[in-house]
Structures are given as C-alpha cells and as structure tokens.
Design a protein around this motif. Sequence first.
Motif, PDB file in Angstrom:
ATOM      1  N   GLU A 168      23.128 -24.583  -1.084  1.00 26.06           N
ATOM      2  CA  GLU A 168      24.327 -23.878  -0.643  1.00 26.06           C
ATOM      3  C   GLU A 168      23.974 -22.468  -0.173  1.00 26.06           C
ATOM      4  O   GLU A 168      22.920 -21.925  -0.515  1.00 26.06           O
ATOM      5  N   ASP A 169      24.873 -21.890   0.608  1.00 28.28           N
ATOM      6  CA  ASP A 169      24.680 -20.534   1.115  1.00 28.28           C
ATOM      7  C   ASP A 169      25.042 -19.544   0.005  1.00 28.28           C
ATOM      8  O   ASP A 169      26.208 -19.178  -0.167  1.00 28.28           O
ATOM      9  N   ALA A 170      24.043 -19.123  -0.754  1.00 29.85           N
ATOM     10  CA  ALA A 170      24.295 -18.254  -1.906  1.00 29.85           C
ATOM     11  C   ALA A 170      24.902 -16.917  -1.485  1.00 29.85           C
ATOM     12  O   ALA A 170      25.761 -16.363  -2.176  1.00 29.85           O
ATOM     13  N   ALA A 171      24.462 -16.379  -0.339  1.00 27.32           N
ATOM     14  CA  ALA A 171      24.956 -15.068   0.093  1.00 27.32           C
ATOM     15  C   ALA A 171      26.462 -15.086   0.325  1.00 27.32           C
ATOM     16  O   ALA A 171      27.189 -14.185  -0.112  1.00 27.32           O
ATOM     17  N   SER A 172      26.947 -16.116   1.014  1.00 29.03           N
ATOM     18  CA  SER A 172      28.388 -16.178   1.277  1.00 29.03           C
ATOM     19  C   SER A 172      29.168 -16.423  -0.010  1.00 29.03           C
ATOM     20  O   SER A 172      30.270 -15.900  -0.194  1.00 29.03           O
ATOM     21  N   HIS A 173      28.593 -17.224  -0.925  1.00 31.86           N
ATOM     22  CA  HIS A 173      29.256 -17.456  -2.208  1.00 31.86           C
ATOM     23  C   HIS A 173      29.345 -16.166  -3.022  1.00 31.86           C
ATOM     24  O   HIS A 173      30.370 -15.879  -3.654  1.00 31.86           O
ATOM     25  N   LEU A 174      28.267 -15.391  -3.018  1.00 29.49           N
ATOM     26  CA  LEU A 174      28.278 -14.132  -3.761  1.00 29.49           C
ATOM     27  C   LEU A 174      29.287 -13.154  -3.173  1.00 29.49           C
ATOM     28  O   LEU A 174      29.970 -12.426  -3.904  1.00 29.49           O
TER      29      LEU A 174
END
Length: 568
Positions: free
Chosen positions: A95-101
């Motif tokens: 998953e796109d961790a940056a967008s989730h964060l």
Amino acid sequence: TNINGALQTGAKLLNDYIAQNDIDARSVSLIIFLTDGRPTVGETQSSKILSNTKEAIRDKFCLFTIGIGNDVDHKLLERMALENCGMTRLFQEDEDAASHLKGFYDEIGTPLLSDIRVDYPEGDVEQVTQNFFPNYFNGSEIIIAGKLINRTSDKLHVEVTASNSKKYILLKTDVAIDLPSRNDIRGVPGLEDGKGDNNYIERAWSYLTIKELLNSRLKSDDIQEKDKLMEKAKSMALAYNFVTPFTVLKMKEAGLHSEPPQEEFISPSTDGIGEKVQSLQGHKAPPGIRRGQDKQRIKISKTSADGDPHFVIDFPSSKLSVCFNIDGEPGDILRLVSDHKESGVTVNGQLIGAPAPPNGHKKHRTYFSTITILSNKPERSYLEITPKRVILDDGERLVLSCGRSAVVRSRSLEVSISAFSNITVTIRDSISFVILIHHYKKPAPYQRNHLGFYISNSKGLSSDSHGLLGQFLSHEVKLLQESLNTSRQEAGQNQTEALKASPTNTLKVKGRLVPVVWKQRRIYNGQQEIECWFAKNNADKLIDGSYQDYLASHPFDTGTSFGTINSL
C-alpha cells in the motif's frame, strides 16, 4: 526493533516538554508510534511492554500506533492504543504508506476538545455505549446509543462536559424525543422498500456494544472474563446478524461455511479516535454537577443598571440606596466599570433605542442591547453578551447560545449561562457580574429584548475603579444633618415618612451636595422592590463630571482614569 525503549524515550520527552512549557489551548499532546517490526531488542514480552507503556504515559496523553507490513504484532499495537486512549492503523507493504500517513494526520491534525463526556439522568436511560471520549478532532464524530427507560417522556436531559488546556465547558439541554419517527427509514437504501431490518438505530446500538465487548476482551488478562465477554459478543452478534471473529458466517445461497480464526481481532475496534470502554448501564452526572441548579435564585447586590436604563447604587455601610437614570441616545456605549489599570477589568454597555410609551414624557426609550467585558489579567479575555448569545475570545473564539445552559471555565474566568435567564461572569473568584436576560414573547412597540447588569462581587476591584457604577464601590454617602433636623421638626417621631415626603433632601457624596427625592424601584426582573434616593438630571452632581464623560468610542474601550479613554 526496540519498541519498549522507543516508547519510554518518547514518553519522557513529551512529559518533560509538558512540564516545562505552557501548552497552547488549541493543542493536544499525543505520541504517534510507527513501526514495521515486532519487539526483538530490549524488552520483548508483550505484557511487560504494555505495563511499561501505561506507567510511562500515566493517562497524561494518548498513544496512536501505526504498523506497516506483515511483520508487525497487530494485537500488541492495538492493545497499546486501546489502553492509552488512542487508535491504531495497519498498512500493508504494497500500500501507499505516504498517502495513508497523510490521511491519518489529517484525522488528528486539528484538535478541538478533550475529555468529552455526555451524561444523561440515571433513571432515564440504560445500557449506554461509550460516553467518554478523550479527544475530539475536526472531522471526527461522536456516536452514543442507549435504551430509554422512561418511554412516556417527551424529552431527554443531556449534559455535555469538555475541556482543553485552558477551558472547561458544560452544556445542558433537553432533547425532544419523537418516538414515532425514531426509526424513520426514508432515503435509506435497502430499508425504504421494506426488504431489510428497519430498526437500524437499535442495530447501531448493538454494533457499538459488540465493539466495546470485543475491545474489553482484548484488554483483559483474565481467561474467565475473556470467555464471558466473548460469549456476550457472540450472543448479541447472532441476535442482530453481525459477523465477528467468534461467529460462523453462513451463506445460504452458495452453501458456504467458514470457521473464524481463533484469535483474530475485529478491525473496527479502533476506528473511533480515543475510545474507552464504559460499563453497560446508565451513567451518573460527573462530580460537581447539581441537577436543577439553573433554577436556584441568584443572590446579588442591588448595585445595577437595568431597564431604561435605571441605575441603582447600594451603600451597605450607610444603609442607603441611591438611584438615577441616564437618558442616553441609541448607539451610545456607556462605561459601567473601569478598572483596567489595577484589576484589568472593564465593563461597557451599548444602548438600543425604542419608541416612548404613549403619553410619556420621554422622546424615546433606551436599553442595553450588548454588555462587553474585558479582563486583562493575568491574560486577556473578551466577552460580548447579547440577549441571544455569548462570545468568549481568549485567544480562541467560542460562541454560546443564551438559550442553552452552559458553563465555560478557564484559568481566571468562568462564564455560567442559565438558559433564557441570566449569565454569571466570575473573574479570579473575586469579581462577579450577573447579566439578566429580558425576553418579550409579544413585545409592545416600546419594548426591546435587552440586558440588565448587576454587580455580585466587587472585592477584586480596586479603590480607583471608575465608571457609572464602579466609581461608587469604595465610597459611602450620607443624608445631611439639616435634612434630618427638618424632618424631626415636621414629623416628630415619624422621621422616615417626613424624609420621603420632603422635596428638599440632600445627600453628601464625595464632598458634593446632591438634591434627591425618595423613590421605589423594582429590580431583579421585578422580583424585588427597593427604596432609594433618586438623583435627577442624568445624575447631575452625583457622578463625577457629566454622563457624556462616560461615553466610549467602541465596546472594548478601557478607561484607565476618569476622562481618559484608551483603545485596545
């Protein structure tokens, strides 16, 4: 991965910062813990990490945990968040961790309130879901469900308490209960056509209750208690057709049957921000809240400005009351109390106009439409009060309706609203003002909704206080001996009656001689009749200067000395 060491270091840093700094009212202290692994260095036992973390945090702030990848201890992260009023988020490696964060930060980036508690009368509700929320962030929501005990009542009393680092807020209201429409399903897909269970409010209550039972099970270390909580959750899930890790999913059409994993924890458990499990029963009011306190009669000084406006000054040591009128113009702002230099307190009142009653001697009437209070010590706070609302600005703006009971408390200021009745403002526990709210259901042409201003406690005001009311708080008056001698000659033993009838009585105030006549007036919204000595002609000779000297240029003008006006 040294999870225990990282949390201990983070908690110490935040504790030290809180102890050494003045925290902004709009901020919330919290720890965000991000990891992609299990505890492999230092303390590795989950139970010990949990106890160490709780001991380090000590309920001073919340812990939010984020796990990235498949090699994290999901249960440990979830339990750490649950035990420390936070929430958890789990992201997969692909998953796109940056967008989730970023999305996670957007959820908690704007804190509004802390320690939110919603209470109901103990005998009116039961089986209430979580009603305490450590934090409320912009964009988050609070949902509480429960069962009514008294189904014949048409309203439910609700009290909401909340705070931030500088304010305490108490809101009270009665919510109308409309039982026939409580399960209105119009516009709800799948229910409007009658194909689904239309009692979705009860299902919402059961869903929240199941979540709390599962959260409690996760936090418990007692095997018997865990089994009991699991059985309760299973029973309720089956009754309301919910799937949990402990219930069997049956697909009738496909004939499929799947067994749940033994220890998988239901994912919605920490969807809400800062959840804490509450017992399933009606909740009592928090300490310090007294039922029915709004209806208590307020006991305040006679010193006031109310009505048209009519001013009353009480001189307890002289056992006299003096009264006067100010025939101001609509739009005038009168300085009532000016003690900005010493106590830091200023009170001004703005006039609104109305036609004069028929056959009256006045060309128009005036009333106080707005009372403004400035407290400048130890920190600056502005209050603007109208018959409809109270605006408090002490670095952040708070608007409260006068139609709902509420209490807002900061370090040096408390504002208490009794719905549609009065507002009490207390400054540093030594200065208190009461503002009465006058509402007319069917006002005559010469009536306007307006305010009355009463001084309840002036101990914290200095002897240099000024203003139309403030200048008399540290002085006394007396009837001249000549008036007393004349009255004795005219009335013999009936001195009081002679004084009342005499047109030539004289008061001595601050060395000035003031002609007065005896009058009766009603104060406290007509609840009390007082006797006073009336000074004519806009209080000529009674007040310092003339009433024009008490006009302010805007609502928050401050007078540091008589005849001098400063602007903030």
